[in-house]
Design an enzyme around this catalytic site. Sequence first.
Site, PDB file in Angstrom:
ATOM      1  CE  LYS A 161     -92.079  17.258  74.977  1.00 28.64           C
ATOM      2  NZ  LYS A 161     -91.887  16.119  75.903  1.00 28.64           N
ATOM      3  CE  LYS A 173     -93.269  16.121  85.517  1.00 27.85           C
ATOM      4  NZ  LYS A 173     -92.109  16.746  84.854  1.00 27.85           N
TER       5      LYS A 173
END
Length: 459
Positions: free
Chosen positions: A81, A117
């Site tokens: 995430k 990311k």
Amino acid sequence: MTKNTTTQLIQEVVDYLIETDTNELSTWGENRTEWLKQGGEQLKGIDKVIAGDLRIKKDDGSIGTYQAFRVQHNNACGYYKGGIRFSTGVNQDEVQTLAMLMTLKNSLHDLPYGGGKGGVHIDVRKHSKRELKEVSQAFVKMVQNDIGPYRDIPAPDVGSGPELMDWMTQAYKDLHPNEPFINTFTGKSIKNGGTKGRGESTGIGTFLSYYYLVDAVLNDSLEVNDKHSDKRDMIKAIGEKENVKVAVQGFGNLSRAAAISAQNAERKHTVIAVSDSRSTVYNENGVDAEKLAPFKEENDRLPNADELKEMGLEGDVLDPMDILTLDCDVLILGAIEDQVTEANQADIKADILVEGANGPVTSEADQYLTEQGKVIIPDILANAGGVTVSYLEWIQGFTNDVKEKEDILEDMSQRMKKVSERVYGSYFSSEHDESLRFLCFKLAVVRVIDLMKRSGKII
């Protein structure tokens, strides 16, 4: 922070845990050292890097080429995430560093996510909406087989936002028909399955991380070791002021929300300055963040001196970096990384610094300012409001139970309060003279490695 400084801090935490008896590891037994070594090595590495050039046809007929990355760091705590930033500062080292910090942030806040990311090296101001849409769709094509609601869930970051997430969601849907898609991205527009309050959640959470610290000190709810009594007294003195002076660097979504939260807080705070990349607006008696916000949103900049007068506001227009060294009690850093450095650390007057942005204080400045008695609330604690609300959006996508904005922000606030109280309680009671950043890394690393050993990633 760079990838090297992040991995160095992870190693320092692991070495500390090996050498020190801590309550967190009391049940690990004789394999503790080996588990810590194995886990530390995994945390210093990267699971996967997806990299490539995105090519689109620009409005003038030329071909635009843009470096793009998606980094998946560690998924011991759950699905990868993390946001996708569109910025000229994007490079592989930066994205890897941010993915590592996401792993630690999600771990610290007990979220069921690992760290990821993404980034595209692009100047969004020099591109039309159509071109940005093309770049967004090209990015999804590049990473389509590595993302998904049960694998890797991107979100907005610097230079992106709900519109780009909507475009990316549609691109993923087109590429994967008849598959779940609505939870592949969070931070979408409300009408496209997003969650109310997501836009301001990071800024509100950033301010609350400071507010909860002052609350805990003023309420005498902390057990304070003598090593931290001076900092306790400093925080208490700020909390007891009739008027706490706050400076806020940056005036994007995060910083606007943080400034407005400070301005409307129950205890009196005066926002004496806000800044963006072009200027600082300063008034010792206070600037009105709520009145400045619409101008910034419409013009993508803060007003100049003449425009301030036309708006009926008083203030001086200073250089953008002046915000950092103003005489204030609290400095909220909500712009970009590496703002407080060895070059200006001695000029910082604020006693409490709050990292709304990722890595705005370099490791050298962090050490110097901590030794000077200042308190730095690190990014992995302070700026988790956004990912917390992204988690609530992810849940909403499965349940279709749409909450009101007030309920979402209250849920986020209570989650951050619980984590903040745990961190501050551990910090002030500790017999060790460690920084808040080191403590947060320690708590996060312990949880990740514990989940690694439970899942068989380390034996």
